[in-house]
Scaffold this motif. Structure first.
Motif, PDB file in Angstrom:
ATOM      1  N   VAL A 279       0.850  -1.189   0.000  1.00 27.25           N
ATOM      2  CA  VAL A 279       0.000   0.000   0.000  1.00 27.25           C
ATOM      3  C   VAL A 279       0.886   1.240   0.000  1.00 27.25           C
ATOM      4  CG1 VAL A 279      -1.782   1.285   1.249  1.00 27.25           C
ATOM      5  CG2 VAL A 279      -1.809  -1.218   1.261  1.00 27.25           C
ATOM      6  N   VAL A 280       0.557   2.229  -0.822  1.00 29.82           N
ATOM      7  CA  VAL A 280       1.300   3.488  -0.864  1.00 29.82           C
ATOM      8  C   VAL A 280       0.693   4.460   0.139  1.00 29.82           C
ATOM      9  CG1 VAL A 280       1.992   5.461  -2.274  1.00 29.82           C
ATOM     10  CG2 VAL A 280       1.953   3.171  -3.268  1.00 29.82           C
ATOM     11  N   VAL A 281       1.522   4.973   1.027  1.00 27.53           N
ATOM     12  CA  VAL A 281       1.083   5.955   2.018  1.00 27.53           C
ATOM     13  C   VAL A 281       1.907   7.228   1.845  1.00 27.53           C
ATOM     14  CG1 VAL A 281       0.354   4.192   3.655  1.00 27.53           C
ATOM     15  CG2 VAL A 281       2.682   5.092   3.764  1.00 27.53           C
ATOM     16  N   GLU A 282       1.450   8.312   2.449  1.00 26.87           N
ATOM     17  CA  GLU A 282       2.128   9.592   2.298  1.00 26.87           C
ATOM     18  C   GLU A 282       2.482  10.191   3.652  1.00 26.87           C
ATOM     19  OE1 GLU A 282      -0.425  12.102  -0.050  1.00 26.87           O
ATOM     20  OE2 GLU A 282       0.376  11.303  -1.946  1.00 26.87           O
ATOM     21  N   ASP A 283       3.715  10.686   3.748  1.00 31.76           N
ATOM     22  CA  ASP A 283       4.146  11.512   4.866  1.00 31.76           C
ATOM     23  C   ASP A 283       4.118  12.958   4.394  1.00 31.76           C
ATOM     24  OD1 ASP A 283       4.778   9.154   6.342  1.00 31.76           O
ATOM     25  OD2 ASP A 283       6.694   9.053   5.288  1.00 31.76           O
ATOM     26  N   VAL A 284       3.591  13.843   5.219  1.00 31.56           N
ATOM     27  CA  VAL A 284       3.412  15.238   4.828  1.00 31.56           C
ATOM     28  C   VAL A 284       4.264  16.128   5.731  1.00 31.56           C
ATOM     29  CG1 VAL A 284       1.772  17.119   4.527  1.00 31.56           C
ATOM     30  CG2 VAL A 284       1.078  14.769   4.000  1.00 31.56           C
ATOM     31  N   PHE A 285       5.135  16.917   5.107  1.00 28.89           N
ATOM     32  CA  PHE A 285       6.016  17.818   5.840  1.00 28.89           C
ATOM     33  C   PHE A 285       5.634  19.256   5.498  1.00 28.89           C
ATOM     34  CE2 PHE A 285       8.121  13.927   4.564  1.00 28.89           C
ATOM     35  CZ  PHE A 285       8.610  13.427   5.761  1.00 28.89           C
ATOM     36  N   GLU A 286       5.476  20.073   6.525  1.00 25.48           N
ATOM     37  CA  GLU A 286       5.183  21.490   6.341  1.00 25.48           C
ATOM     38  C   GLU A 286       6.160  22.296   7.177  1.00 25.48           C
ATOM     39  OE1 GLU A 286       1.118  22.124   7.394  1.00 25.48           O
ATOM     40  OE2 GLU A 286       0.328  21.023   5.661  1.00 25.48           O
ATOM     41  N   ALA A 287       6.689  23.363   6.592  1.00 26.18           N
ATOM     42  CA  ALA A 287       7.686  24.164   7.307  1.00 26.18           C
ATOM     43  C   ALA A 287       7.539  25.624   6.924  1.00 26.18           C
ATOM     44  CB  ALA A 287       9.094  23.678   6.998  1.00 26.18           C
ATOM     45  N   ARG A 288       7.881  26.466   7.870  1.00 32.94           N
ATOM     46  CA  ARG A 288       7.831  27.914   7.666  1.00 32.94           C
ATOM     47  C   ARG A 288       9.206  28.494   7.964  1.00 32.94           C
ATOM     48  NH1 ARG A 288       3.294  31.185   5.855  1.00 32.94           N
ATOM     49  NH2 ARG A 288       3.891  33.346   6.275  1.00 32.94           N
ATOM     50  N   LEU A 289       9.622  29.444   7.166  1.00 28.42           N
ATOM     51  CA  LEU A 289      10.902  30.104   7.373  1.00 28.42           C
ATOM     52  C   LEU A 289      10.742  31.190   8.428  1.00 28.42           C
ATOM     53  CD1 LEU A 289      13.750  29.917   6.138  1.00 28.42           C
ATOM     54  CD2 LEU A 289      13.088  31.729   4.547  1.00 28.42           C
ATOM     55  N   VAL A 290      11.511  31.068   9.513  1.00 27.00           N
ATOM     56  CA  VAL A 290      11.457  32.023  10.626  1.00 27.00           C
ATOM     57  C   VAL A 290      12.881  32.430  10.974  1.00 27.00           C
ATOM     58  CG1 VAL A 290      10.738  32.427  13.004  1.00 27.00           C
ATOM     59  CG2 VAL A 290       9.352  30.949  11.520  1.00 27.00           C
TER      60      VAL A 290
END
Length: 317
Positions: A96-107
């Motif tokens: 099964v294909v699953v997804e990891d989600v990465f979110e980042a903000r420049l500070v």
């Protein structure tokens, strides 16, 4: 007396400061050394690389203990970087294909972000721009440092002090005697630019590795089917494949002579040069992802039985 209107005595209000513009795609382009800030184990290192491609972005990453690989997609929206990694897992005997989600903000020039996994787990992380590590020629070398005395584990410690000690000195050799639930072994001494001489003897179908600066794994493996693979013996794990098979059969002693200056890496296995290239980033399992900092020598201890001897590092001055 002349009456002065009240309005004439009141200062004009200060204008509201203009908020800085939200970060754009160009602000995220580059390599980022990542450290998870809320994991309960020692596998907290990662790296995200972001490049422009046409009008959009592409990304690649190594996350914790995994191989380096391309992201499925990457984009910036409302100033936030989004990266999605697709991977295949086994579920109910099916792939099964699953997804990891990465979110980042420049500070303030650094990343602040989250990683969300399919099971609902969330990790927070911080990121710094990866340093260039430019070189200006051959360094001046210091005195060789012998890291293993052939008698004790002095100068070494487990990467996880709460893990089982599966290492021992056996007949003058540094050996993994119980790999299950064992931890990697980390030198107390740290190095940046260095030359390493090390001899290893791996059991049939066994697996180990030596980490330079604690973050770049040179693979140790007995698997004749992977001799030209970046996961095979002599490879910089998942990043640079060896140019030829220079390994000896399992049960025989092999010799690494490695020179690592800045990002320039040369690996000689049993007197044959198998890597001469540029290291673009960390590998899975790094104990410290920040490439500008010196790091220890680290020996992988949880993948199989292996023995080491004659471990000598010559540091640059």
């Amino acid at each position: 007396l002349v009456a002065i209107p009240l309005a004439a005595c009141t200062s004009a209000p200060e204008p509201e400061p203009t908020p800085p513009p939200a970060p754009g795609a160009d602000d995220y382009v580059g390599s980022w050394n990542i450290r998870l800030t809320d994991t309960d184990d020692t596998f907290a290192g990662a790296q995200i690389d972001v490049e422009k491609e046409g009008d959009g972005l592409v990304a690649g990453l190594v996350w914790r203990w995994a191989s380096y690989g391309p992201a499925a997609k990457a984009w910036v929206e409302d100033g936030t970087l989004h990266v999605v990694r697709a991977r295949t897992v086994e579920k109910d005997d099916e792939a099964v294909v699953v997804e990891d989600v990465f979110e980042a903000r420049l500070v303030d020039g650094k990343l602040e972000g989250t990683a969300r996994y399919p099971d609902g787990t969330v990790h927070h992380f911080e990121g710094r721009p990866a340093p260039e590590l430019a070189t200006t020629g051959e360094p001046e070398w210091g005195e060789p440092v012998t890291l293993f005395d052939g008698k004790t584990l002095d100068g070494w410690s487990l990467r996880d002090p709460e893990a089982k000690m599966g290492w021992a000195v056996v007949d003058g050799e540094l050996a993994v005697v119980e790999p299950e639930d064992n931890a990697d072994l980390v030198s107390d001494a740290v190095f940046q630019d260095m030359k390493l001489h090390l001899e290893f003897n791996v059991e049939p179908h066994s697996n180990s590795g030596v980490y330079l600066r604690g973050r770049y794994e040179i693979q140790i493996l007995d698997d004749p089917e992977m001799v030209d693979d970046s996961h095979g013996c002599g490879g910089l794990y998942s990043r640079i494949a060896p140019s030829q098979d220079a390994t000896k059969p399992a049960g025989e002693w092999n010799t690494y002579d490695i020179t690592f200056v800045g990002r320039d890496l040369t690996v000689v296995l049993n007197d044959k040069e198998i890597i001469s290239g540029t290291v673009e980033g960390i590998t899975g399992g790094a104990i410290n992802p920040f490439e500008g900092e010196p790091g220890p020598l680290m020996l992988q201890g949880d993948h199989g039985k292996v023995r080491f001897r004659n471990i000598v590092v010559t540091p640059a001055l």
